[in-house]
Design a protein around this motif. Sequence first.
Motif, short mmCIF file in Angstrom:
data_model
loop_
_atom_site.label_atom_id
_atom_site.label_comp_id
_atom_site.label_asym_id
_atom_site.label_seq_id
_atom_site.Cartn_x
_atom_site.Cartn_y
_atom_site.Cartn_z
N GLY A 503 0.79 -1.20 0.03
CA GLY A 503 0.10 0.02 0.11
C GLY A 503 0.66 1.38 -0.16
O GLY A 503 1.99 1.34 -0.09
N ASP A 504 0.36 2.30 -0.09
CA ASP A 504 0.67 3.47 -0.24
C ASP A 504 -0.33 4.79 0.35
O ASP A 504 -1.42 4.89 -0.19
N VAL A 505 0.21 5.34 1.33
CA VAL A 505 -0.62 6.37 2.16
C VAL A 505 -0.36 7.70 1.42
O VAL A 505 0.85 7.89 1.19
N SER A 506 -1.28 8.64 1.24
CA SER A 506 -1.25 9.86 0.70
C SER A 506 -0.14 10.57 1.54
O SER A 506 -0.41 10.52 2.94
N GLY A 507 0.64 11.65 1.28
CA GLY A 507 1.30 12.48 2.19
C GLY A 507 2.68 12.02 2.11
O GLY A 507 3.02 11.02 1.40
N LYS A 508 3.37 12.78 2.73
CA LYS A 508 4.94 12.49 2.96
C LYS A 508 5.11 12.64 4.63
O LYS A 508 4.42 13.08 5.35
N GLY A 509 6.63 12.11 4.66
CA GLY A 509 6.85 12.30 6.11
C GLY A 509 6.51 11.58 7.17
O GLY A 509 5.62 10.56 7.03
N LEU A 510 6.64 12.19 8.50
CA LEU A 510 6.27 11.29 9.59
C LEU A 510 4.87 11.00 9.70
O LEU A 510 4.11 10.05 10.04
#
Length: 691
Positions: A503-510
């Motif tokens: 999977g891949d969650v939207s957004g970046k970083g922590l």
Amino acid sequence: MKIVGQAAKVHARLILCWFAILCVCSIASRAQSPKVPASTPAPGTTATSQAAAIHGVLDLDGPWRFHLGDDPKWADPNFDDSSWQTVKLGSPITEQGVGPYSGYAWYRMRLQPKQLSPFGNLPGDAPFDLLISSYSVGQLTVFIDGIEAGHTRGMVEPPLMYQCPPFAVILPRPDASGTTVLAIRTWAGADVPIHHGLIDHVGVGINDDVADRIALETGREWNKHVIAGIMVTFLFVCMAVLGAILYLAQRHHAEYLWLALLCLSVVFRGVAELAFRQSHLTMNLYSLLELWSGRIFMAVTLEFALHFTATDARKTVRGIQIAVLALPIVSLLNLQQIYDYLSMAAEFVFCGTVCALLFRAWRRGRREAGIMLLPFFLASIADSLNSVVDYASNKHWIPPQYSMISFNLGPIEFSASVLAYAIFLGSLLAVILYRFVRVSQEEQRSAAEIAAARSVQALLIPTQLPSNRHFMLESAYLPANGVGGDFFQVLPLADGSMLIVVGDVSGKGLQAAMNASTLVGALRNELSNDPATILNHLNHVMLGAASGLSAVSSKDSVATFATCLCARIYQDGRMVIANAGHLSPYRDGREVELAPGLPLGVIPGIEYDQAELQLDQSDRVIFLSDGVVEAANSHGELFGFERTQQVSNESAGYIARTAQRFGQNDDITVVSIYLVSRDRAPARREVVSVS
């Protein structure tokens, strides 16, 4: 905010104290300096020479015979100079009836034995020393009774203009009835208009006294022109070293590099001036170096301000830099008057541009720009006024003494330009200290965030993959910025099958990593092993995570969702798969066609469909994230689906590295499963949808 306020207050107080000290010292030094009374004629001397007040050196101020031009016969002691004009040393010749001139001129004096009567107690054959002090860059040759006794460094053929320190030549003791004829040939270049005269003073005395006078005059010259410059240059060297160290520690802060280069340009200018003052550079070479170093300083300072303020006025700054660097060409074309006007205009434009950039940055919230704004503005005003006054003095619009704007700190004299540099240096130091504190605090917070992100990443990306005699698995994970939203899990089930979730969650970083860790935690606690059921549950979890984030920061919250692909592969090669908006997997170099599905966290209560297909022995299935397809090179060209399909039958590491070399701009995740063997070999099934 407290740091900014304290830094601004301390810096403002330092500036006010500095101005107060300079003004008090200047007034005190002028008030307490002793008035040197006019010397009275020594016994046995004429009114043309007076006893010196220091160390027994007799000043020969005049009258001297003076004539413009150059003729070798004027050194002859028998030459009749009675028709020449008389002048006195120490006063501008323009006040004695001689107009401004350039080039050569001669001074002559007949020294009578009785004029040396104060030294009558010396042995009869003891020689005197003749002390000669040149004015500015005047070059001199001294003749005694027609014989050359000495000359300055630049009085060669062709002559050159050097800064000339005082020097001494041997003056033979005249006979009691004889007369010594002194003739001094002077020269300055055609571009140096002479208003004062090229001889400052001439004196005669014994060797030790003349040596003391030379040392005294040299010390005064250092106090007036050299020491303050050395001090400021040294401080700029220290600032350049500090800027270089900060840049090496923080390569992403280019303003530190330009700060070091800015300081080095000032150091170069200071070293050139010191070399000129010590007669190591000719005036022409020094003027050329000063011409270019000043423009380079402007261009580098503009570049520093551009990076420091993070402004969007790059094109405007570039245009000013090009114009400033092209300005010396006008001077080299002998268009001096045009250059003078353009130079002053460029200085005002430069100062105004830097102040405008700092002001705009301060208004946008960059506190350190506000700390630098006032000191730089004051330094700009001081330097600009100094340039205008110097120009007006050179044009004789104001008396020359008004161009000598200076301050005294004890015996040391500071010019207005040195003071401007000191103020500018103080502002730079204040800003660097403030930024160092702020960046250190940000780095501490960033280090804590990175440590937390690494612990989260350990949950998202397994370091070891399970394997058995039926399956061979491998994976590759290449993060773009330390930690991101990509995740995958490979879970062996009790019946020998493998559950693969990518999977891949939207957004970046922590924040993205935390949302991904929530999904991984829910997945590991999931009781069902059915792919569609798993996605239904993860959708519910994602909606809860998104609503919690929105409640915490409703002002800056953005839509949070995740794409996910869930597949269960049995030992007999049967694969059941469900997709929530993720990229379809590849099977032996061909994309598996799946029905589209919405990402997790978009619509509550959605039911995901699943499909089933049969894998053959030696089949390879590749699961990947969009970081592979969306890799882009320097020309903006995407890696794309076609290239992805061409490498989809390769190992996971090869696919990930190929996309990374093409141009990575997002996290890259690749999971590969290879069917080594299967328990039975049923007939191949086509892909069908199962609700």
